[in-house]
Design a protein around this motif. Structure first.
Motif, PDB file in Angstrom:
ATOM      1  N   ARG A 187      32.991  56.530  91.216  1.00  0.00           N
ATOM      2  CA  ARG A 187      32.790  57.290  92.458  1.00  0.00           C
ATOM      3  C   ARG A 187      31.326  57.648  92.660  1.00  0.00           C
ATOM      4  N   THR A 188      30.593  57.840  91.570  1.00  0.00           N
ATOM      5  CA  THR A 188      29.170  58.108  91.686  1.00  0.00           C
ATOM      6  C   THR A 188      28.451  56.892  92.253  1.00  0.00           C
ATOM      7  N   ALA A 189      28.862  55.727  91.813  1.00  0.00           N
ATOM      8  CA  ALA A 189      28.218  54.490  92.272  1.00  0.00           C
ATOM      9  C   ALA A 189      28.643  54.118  93.680  1.00  0.00           C
ATOM     10  N   ARG A 190      29.836  54.591  94.084  1.00  0.00           N
ATOM     11  CA  ARG A 190      30.374  54.171  95.383  1.00  0.00           C
ATOM     12  C   ARG A 190      29.484  54.617  96.533  1.00  0.00           C
ATOM     13  N   GLY A 191      29.179  55.917  96.578  1.00  0.00           N
ATOM     14  CA  GLY A 191      28.290  56.439  97.602  1.00  0.00           C
ATOM     15  C   GLY A 191      28.801  56.192  99.008  1.00  0.00           C
ATOM     16  N   ALA A 192      27.966  56.515  99.954  1.00  0.00           N
ATOM     17  CA  ALA A 192      28.296  56.283 101.366  1.00  0.00           C
ATOM     18  C   ALA A 192      27.720  54.940 101.807  1.00  0.00           C
ATOM     19  N   LYS A 193      28.510  54.158 102.524  1.00  0.00           N
ATOM     20  CA  LYS A 193      28.052  52.851 102.969  1.00  0.00           C
ATOM     21  C   LYS A 193      27.068  53.007 104.126  1.00  0.00           C
ATOM     22  N   LEU A 230      28.322  58.212  81.685  1.00  0.00           N
ATOM     23  CA  LEU A 230      28.590  59.384  82.518  1.00  0.00           C
ATOM     24  C   LEU A 230      27.719  60.552  82.078  1.00  0.00           C
ATOM     25  N   ASP A 231      27.565  60.746  80.768  1.00  0.00           N
ATOM     26  CA  ASP A 231      26.708  61.830  80.271  1.00  0.00           C
ATOM     27  C   ASP A 231      25.268  61.655  80.746  1.00  0.00           C
ATOM     28  N   ARG A 232      24.800  60.418  80.770  1.00  0.00           N
ATOM     29  CA  ARG A 232      23.440  60.170  81.251  1.00  0.00           C
ATOM     30  C   ARG A 232      23.318  60.473  82.744  1.00  0.00           C
ATOM     31  N   ILE A 233      24.344  60.093  83.493  1.00  0.00           N
ATOM     32  CA  ILE A 233      24.357  60.400  84.926  1.00  0.00           C
ATOM     33  C   ILE A 233      24.343  61.911  85.148  1.00  0.00           C
ATOM     34  N   LEU A 234      25.179  62.613  84.382  1.00  0.00           N
ATOM     35  CA  LEU A 234      25.259  64.074  84.509  1.00  0.00           C
ATOM     36  C   LEU A 234      23.926  64.728  84.146  1.00  0.00           C
ATOM     37  N   ASP A 235      23.299  64.264  83.080  1.00  0.00           N
ATOM     38  CA  ASP A 235      22.010  64.831  82.675  1.00  0.00           C
ATOM     39  C   ASP A 235      20.974  64.634  83.774  1.00  0.00           C
ATOM     40  N   ASP A 236      20.944  63.433  84.339  1.00  0.00           N
ATOM     41  CA  ASP A 236      19.961  63.129  85.379  1.00  0.00           C
ATOM     42  C   ASP A 236      20.215  63.951  86.635  1.00  0.00           C
ATOM     43  N   GLN A 237      21.468  63.998  87.093  1.00  0.00           N
ATOM     44  CA  GLN A 237      21.767  64.726  88.326  1.00  0.00           C
ATOM     45  C   GLN A 237      21.640  66.234  88.128  1.00  0.00           C
ATOM     46  N   ASP A 278      32.520  67.212  93.935  1.00  0.00           N
ATOM     47  CA  ASP A 278      31.858  66.271  94.845  1.00  0.00           C
ATOM     48  C   ASP A 278      32.549  64.918  94.802  1.00  0.00           C
ATOM     49  N   LYS A 279      32.866  64.430  93.602  1.00  0.00           N
ATOM     50  CA  LYS A 279      33.510  63.119  93.479  1.00  0.00           C
ATOM     51  C   LYS A 279      34.983  63.174  93.895  1.00  0.00           C
ATOM     52  N   ALA A 280      35.659  64.251  93.539  1.00  0.00           N
ATOM     53  CA  ALA A 280      37.080  64.379  93.891  1.00  0.00           C
ATOM     54  C   ALA A 280      37.290  64.439  95.396  1.00  0.00           C
TER      55      ALA A 280
END
Length: 579
Positions: free
Chosen positions: A210-216, A12-19, A39-41
């Motif tokens: 939820r980050t991985a879920r995205g919009a279909k 999650l920290d890596r995702i946060l750093d990247d985004q 955004d995720k909530a």
């Protein structure tokens, strides 16, 4: 188990750093985590960037609340949305967010919420008393909820309050924390006699998921009879059982998939009588099929292919049948059964090039009573603005909600139609009070809309309006770190400052469009902005002395205050205003 959970935190920290680096490098880490968590909530409500930011109230005097959003039948309530809501509603929802970068859940979070939330959500609250220790934005957002609750009381809607606590925790909350959360839940359930209150915890694993879920981008529709197709172009007409269509329009957790709908579905304000008639037909206990009495829905897609008893649809957009879809959703949410009844579905694969898709949208929607704003995205002026802003670099204009956001463009460079309308109104039209008071009206009301989105407006003026606001926004955020703004709400300062900057930069009492386009943006220096901030502060304080009950929030929305600060600027010799 611990190893996996710790890995969730690291990832999650890596995702946060990247985004953080890609989407909002100018935001502090805590501020970005709040936006990320929101955004995720709120993922199932499909809000755009501006709507997410509109509900974030984090800052001084936030009463332990980082964000708060009100929805009516799944539609986000903007500043003036109450004007466009029907007199009947099925559900009013309030979502409250608290986000913490800590690696655990804290009892003090619920203690603070328990102390403040019941008072903020009390219809008999003392605004003067609250104003002394509550920031203006939080007061206004809770005021929206109370107003909607009162306006729609006659329709006896279901009221749902959800408190979401997001953190980087590896595990769920300690029983002591859950006990405090349950205590808050019971208190919030007293807002009305039938309020349903829930507490939701999002930990590191949940946020990752939820980050991985995205919009279909692909959806499948199971049909009941072999679809008819045509030799001219690609398209299908089929009957789908109501329960299969319900699965098509809902996510895995049974939330309505708003990404399937035309971007301005949230602006929809159709006839209540029509909605009631559809609902009555769905609930009818007769043996008559549903599609006999309903025109069905139209889906425009990039591609469609039959696979067995399913049609696989790429990038579907439901461009007609909004009322029907919402009624079908509500029907099954309330425990309805399909009883072997079906819905007529048309799937059209429009050519990528040309205007076919927009013409389909217009033609199919002309059969229903949509508000003026519902089809704005297809107008030539909107396409011209998108091309001008995108090709000029720096901004990505979303005619259709969340398009550029889903592609991962920086938050402050993604511009919604509503944001552009408000910032143009504040700067180019010099009406900051209108920008603050209205959001939907700027798009739905013809008078407002034609003032803003007119072929007579030079396209460069839209970019200039955004540039001015971007520069002032960055300055205010830096300024507020050392000296708190009155009301602790940037928006109440942003639009008035943009409005008066037009006078200060042109040195004219009534600048024309050409005068504004001749502005040198570099003249909007930190020194000039500091002077304008000081002048605005003086006027806020003077207005508060004469009308304390108004508060900064209401003062900034007054046309009289706009006139007052305009006179203050043009009377200042140091701005060298021409007479």
């Amino acid at each position: 188990m611990t190893s996996v959970q710790n890995n969730d935190q690291r990832l999650l920290d890596r995702i946060l750093d990247d985004q953080h680096r890609r989407l909002a490098p100018h935001k502090g880490r805590d501020d970005f985590f709040t936006f990320f968590a929101a955004d995720k909530a709120l993922q199932d409500w499909d809000l755009d960037n501006d709507e997410i930011l509109d509900g974030i109230v984090d800052g001084a005097h936030d009463c332990g609340i980082d964000g708060i959003w009100t929805f009516v039948d799944g539609r986000y309530v903007t500043a003036d949305a109450h004007q466009y809501l029907t007199s009947r509603a099925g559900t009013i929802e309030l979502v409250v967010l608290q986000s913490k970068t800590s690696t655990g859940y804290q009892e003090t979070v619920f203690e603070k919420l328990h102390f403040h939330l019941p008072t903020l959500l009390d219809m008999s609250r003392d605004e003067d008393d609250l104003g002394s220790h509550t920031n203006a934005k939080l007061l206004e957002r809770t005021r929206r909820f109370l107003r909607v609750l009162e306006d729609l009381a006659a329709s006896f809607p279901r009221v749902r309050v959800k408190v979401i606590y997001a953190s980087k925790a590896a595990e769920g909350p300690h029983p002591n924390v859950k006990a405090k959360g349950d205590r808050l839940r019971r208190e919030l359930a007293k807002i009305t006699s039938d309020t349903e209150a829930t507490i939701e915890y999002l930990n590191a694993a949940d946020l990752r998921e939820r980050t991985a879920r995205g919009a279909k981008a692909v959806a499948q529709l199971v049909f009941s009879e072999t679809p008819m197709s045509t030799s001219l172009g690609e398209g299908y007409v089929c009957l789908a059982r109501l329960d299969e269509y319900y699965r098509f329009i809902t996510s895995d957790n049974k939330a309505l998939r708003l990404e399937l709908f035309e971007s301005n579905v949230r602006d929809y304000a159709g006839s209540t009588a029509v909605n009631n008639a559809i609902g009555d037909t769905l609930r009818s206990g007769t043996g008559e099929d549903f599609w006999w009495f309903n025109n069905g829905v139209t889906v425009v897609a990039d591609a469609a292919q039959i696979a067995g008893k399913k049609i696989v649809v790429k990038d579907p957009q439901i461009v007609n049948g909004l009322q029907t879809s919402h009624e079908v959703y509500s029907y099954f949410q309330s425990g309805g059964q399909h009883r072997d009844r079906s819905l007529l579905v048309k799937i059209v694969v429009a050519p990528e090039n040309g205007t076919a898709r927009d013409r389909i949208i217009r033609a199919t929607n002309s059969q229903t009573q949509l508000p003026a704003g519902a089809l704005r995205a297809t107008e030539p002026i909107q396409k011209d603005i998108e091309e001008s802003l995108t090709h000029g670099g720096g901004y990505y204009y979303e005619r259709r909600a969340s398009y550029y956001r889903n592609l991962g463009f920086p938050v402050d460079q993604v511009v919604s139609m509503a944001r552009l309308a408000r910032e143009f109104t504040a700067f180019a039209l010099r009406e900051p009070h209108t920008a603050l008071r209205h959001s939907e009206a700027l798009l739905l009301d013809d008078r407002h809309y034609q003032q803003i989105f007119s072929p007579r407006v030079d396209l460069d003026l839209y970019r200039l309006s955004l540039d001015v606001h971007t520069r002032i926004r960055h300055h205010l955020n830096a300024y507020a770190q050392d000296r708190p703004l009155l009301g602790e709400t940037v928006e109440n300062w942003l639009y008035p400052l943009a409005g008066v900057s037009a006078f200060a930069l042109t040195r004219l009492r009534q600048p024309t469009q050409r005068d504004l386009l001749n502005i040198e943006l570099d003249h909007l220096t930190p020194e000039l902005m500091d002077r304008l901030v000081g002048l605005l502060e003086q006027n806020f304080k003077a207005a508060l002395r004469s009308n304390k009950a108004g508060g900064v929030d209401r003062i900034a929305r007054s046309p009289d205050f706009t006139t007052r600060i305009r006179q203050s600027v043009i009377s200042q010799n140091r701005f060298h205003i021409e007479h």
